[in-house]
Design a protein around this motif. Structure first.
Motif, short mmCIF file in Angstrom:
data_model
loop_
_atom_site.label_atom_id
_atom_site.label_comp_id
_atom_site.label_asym_id
_atom_site.label_seq_id
_atom_site.Cartn_x
_atom_site.Cartn_y
_atom_site.Cartn_z
N GLY A 1 0.83 -1.19 0.00
CA GLY A 1 0.00 0.00 0.00
C GLY A 1 0.87 1.24 0.00
N TYR A 2 0.31 2.34 -0.48
CA TYR A 2 1.06 3.60 -0.45
C TYR A 2 0.08 4.77 -0.34
CZ TYR A 2 -0.06 3.57 -5.46
OH TYR A 2 -0.72 3.51 -6.66
N ALA A 3 0.60 5.88 0.15
CA ALA A 3 -0.22 7.08 0.31
C ALA A 3 0.63 8.32 0.19
CB ALA A 3 -0.92 7.06 1.68
N GLY A 4 0.02 9.40 -0.24
CA GLY A 4 0.67 10.70 -0.30
C GLY A 4 -0.26 11.77 0.26
N LEU A 5 0.29 12.71 0.98
CA LEU A 5 -0.50 13.77 1.61
C LEU A 5 0.24 15.09 1.51
CD1 LEU A 5 -3.05 14.43 3.43
CD2 LEU A 5 -1.50 14.14 5.37
N VAL A 6 -0.48 16.14 1.15
CA VAL A 6 0.07 17.50 1.13
C VAL A 6 -0.74 18.33 2.12
CG1 VAL A 6 0.55 19.55 -0.24
CG2 VAL A 6 0.71 17.29 -1.29
N THR A 7 -0.05 18.99 3.04
CA THR A 7 -0.73 19.89 3.99
C THR A 7 -0.18 21.30 3.84
OG1 THR A 7 0.85 19.42 5.76
CG2 THR A 7 -1.11 18.02 5.63
N TYR A 8 -1.02 22.28 4.16
CA TYR A 8 -0.62 23.68 4.11
C TYR A 8 -1.17 24.39 5.33
CZ TYR A 8 -0.33 28.57 2.62
OH TYR A 8 -0.06 29.92 2.57
N ASP A 9 -0.31 25.05 6.07
CA ASP A 9 -0.70 25.81 7.25
C ASP A 9 -0.01 27.16 7.22
OD1 ASP A 9 -2.25 23.81 9.09
OD2 ASP A 9 -0.52 22.68 8.39
N ASN A 10 -0.80 28.20 7.21
CA ASN A 10 -0.26 29.56 7.17
C ASN A 10 -1.25 30.49 7.84
OD1 ASN A 10 1.01 31.95 6.67
ND2 ASN A 10 1.07 31.74 4.46
N GLY A 11 -0.94 30.90 9.08
CA GLY A 11 -1.84 31.79 9.81
C GLY A 11 -3.18 31.14 10.04
N PRO A 12 -4.27 31.78 9.62
CA PRO A 12 -5.61 31.23 9.88
C PRO A 12 -6.03 30.13 8.91
CG PRO A 12 -5.81 33.30 8.71
CD PRO A 12 -4.33 33.12 9.00
N VAL A 13 -5.23 29.87 7.88
CA VAL A 13 -5.61 28.94 6.83
C VAL A 13 -4.91 27.59 7.00
CG1 VAL A 13 -5.64 28.52 4.34
CG2 VAL A 13 -5.96 30.84 5.21
N SER A 14 -5.68 26.50 6.87
CA SER A 14 -5.11 25.15 6.86
C SER A 14 -5.81 24.35 5.78
CB SER A 14 -5.27 24.47 8.22
OG SER A 14 -6.64 24.31 8.55
N LEU A 15 -5.02 23.62 4.97
CA LEU A 15 -5.55 22.84 3.87
C LEU A 15 -4.83 21.50 3.80
CD1 LEU A 15 -5.46 25.67 1.15
CD2 LEU A 15 -7.51 24.88 2.37
N HIS A 16 -5.50 20.49 3.23
CA HIS A 16 -4.82 19.23 2.97
C HIS A 16 -5.49 18.48 1.84
CE1 HIS A 16 -8.00 17.64 5.72
NE2 HIS A 16 -7.94 16.60 4.93
N ALA A 17 -4.72 17.63 1.17
CA ALA A 17 -5.23 16.77 0.11
C ALA A 17 -4.38 15.51 0.09
CB ALA A 17 -5.17 17.47 -1.25
N GLY A 18 -5.03 14.36 -0.09
CA GLY A 18 -4.28 13.12 -0.06
C GLY A 18 -4.92 12.02 -0.89
N TYR A 19 -4.09 11.03 -1.23
CA TYR A 19 -4.53 9.86 -1.98
C TYR A 19 -3.90 8.62 -1.36
CZ TYR A 19 -4.64 6.29 -5.62
OH TYR A 19 -4.81 5.11 -6.30
#
Length: 306
Positions: free
Chosen positions: A166-184
């Motif tokens: 199995g494998y997975a990838g995740l991208v996260t972004y955190d900057n001040g009030p904003v947080s985002l993520h996307a993964g497969y």
């Protein structure tokens, strides 16, 4: 004196921390009895590091789950965490049993932290019939932060001849009030099978003042005709008030397979409040309603971290 000298020498070369959580309360769900159960899983852990020079560290984490109502151990000895690795300017890489990379992103958007009578419903819902809480035989990498972006990857060895890794990838972004993520994620195969389950997820949050709003979406494809795929989403809000935090969440899941199309499998909403007695101790009260199964749940309890 000899033992003391040995301990002092060991401490000078490495740093080991003992930590944990003890959490317990009362919970009741429609048609069920009142039970003692946790919000956050009670646990005992050991983590540490050793300086190897040139900014390189050896790191480890061992963590065991405890059933606070009976004092028994849940699962294997270090079922929650059992890994060792290296940390440096390149990021962090470690091997062993740990949190599933995609599943771990849920706590970024789920107001209840995927815990308690409310969060546990959302936790399974957002896995889309595919994901898992933890994975064994994993190799995990987390990059340094690049202006708020962190790249993570995870490979999970099947250790079964002929079964796929199995494998997975995740991208996260955190900057001040904003947080985002996307993964497969493509889930590891426990046995030789043509099915290749997959999971996609995206989510984010925005904090303004004492409030934070979050949202997430996931799609799980079991690659089995009779089970099909699951589409899930949740929206949440938390608000710091009165020395604690009020929170609310709504989640929904639909299933499509060779017999049904967009069948509602989960419709859940929850309300809760955590009140901090100190930096390490809090009391909480939660209530949730799952409308597909017509179940209402309540929970009151206390948690202490050390």
């Amino acid at each position: 004196m000899v033992i003391g000298a040995f301990a002092s020498s060991a401490q000078a070369q490495s740093n080991v921390t003992v930590y944990g959580v003890v959490d317990l309360g009362l919970a009741k769900t429609t048609n069920g009895t009142t039970v003692e159960r946790e919000n956050h899983a009670s646990r005992l852990g050991f983590k540490g590091s050793e300086e190897l020079g040139n900014g390189l560290q050896a790191i480890f984490n061992l963590e065991s789950e405890i059933l606070a109502d009976t004092g028994m151990q849940k699962g294997n000895l270090f079922d929650r965490q059992s890994w060792v690795g290296l940390k440096g300017s390149f990021g962090t890489v470690y091997m062993g049993r740990t949190k599933d990379l995609i599943d771990g992103a849920q706590t970024r958007v789920e107001p209840f932290g995927a815990d308690g009578v409310v969060g546990k419903v959302n936790e399974a819902m957002m896995r889309g019939g595919v994901g898992a809480s933890r994975v064994a035989n994993a190799i995990t990498y987390n990059s340094p932060s690049f202006q708020g972006f962190v790249l993570s990857a995870q490979a999970v060895l099947s250790e079964v001849k002929g079964a796929d890794t199995g494998y997975a990838g995740l991208v996260t972004y955190d900057n001040g009030p904003v947080s985002l993520h996307a993964g497969y994620q493509r889930v590891v195969q426990a046995a030789v099978t043509p099915a290749e389950p997959k999971l996609w997820t995206v989510g984010g949050g925005y904090k303004f003042g004492d409030a934070k709003v979050t949202a997430a979406y996931s799609k799980g494809d079991t690659d089995v005709a009779a089970t099909g795929e699951f589409k899930s989403y949740l929206v949440g809000v938390s608000y710091a008030i009165g020395g604690g935090e009020a929170k609310a969440v709504y989640g929904k899941q639909k299933q499509s397979n060779n017999k049904v199309n967009d069948l509602d499998t989960v419709k859940e909403f929850g309300l809760g409040y955590d009140y901090s007695l100190s930096k390490r101790t809090a009391v909480y009260g939660y209530a949730g309603r799952e409308r597909v199964k017509s179940l209402t749940s309540y929970q009151l309890g206390i948690t202490h971290k050390f």
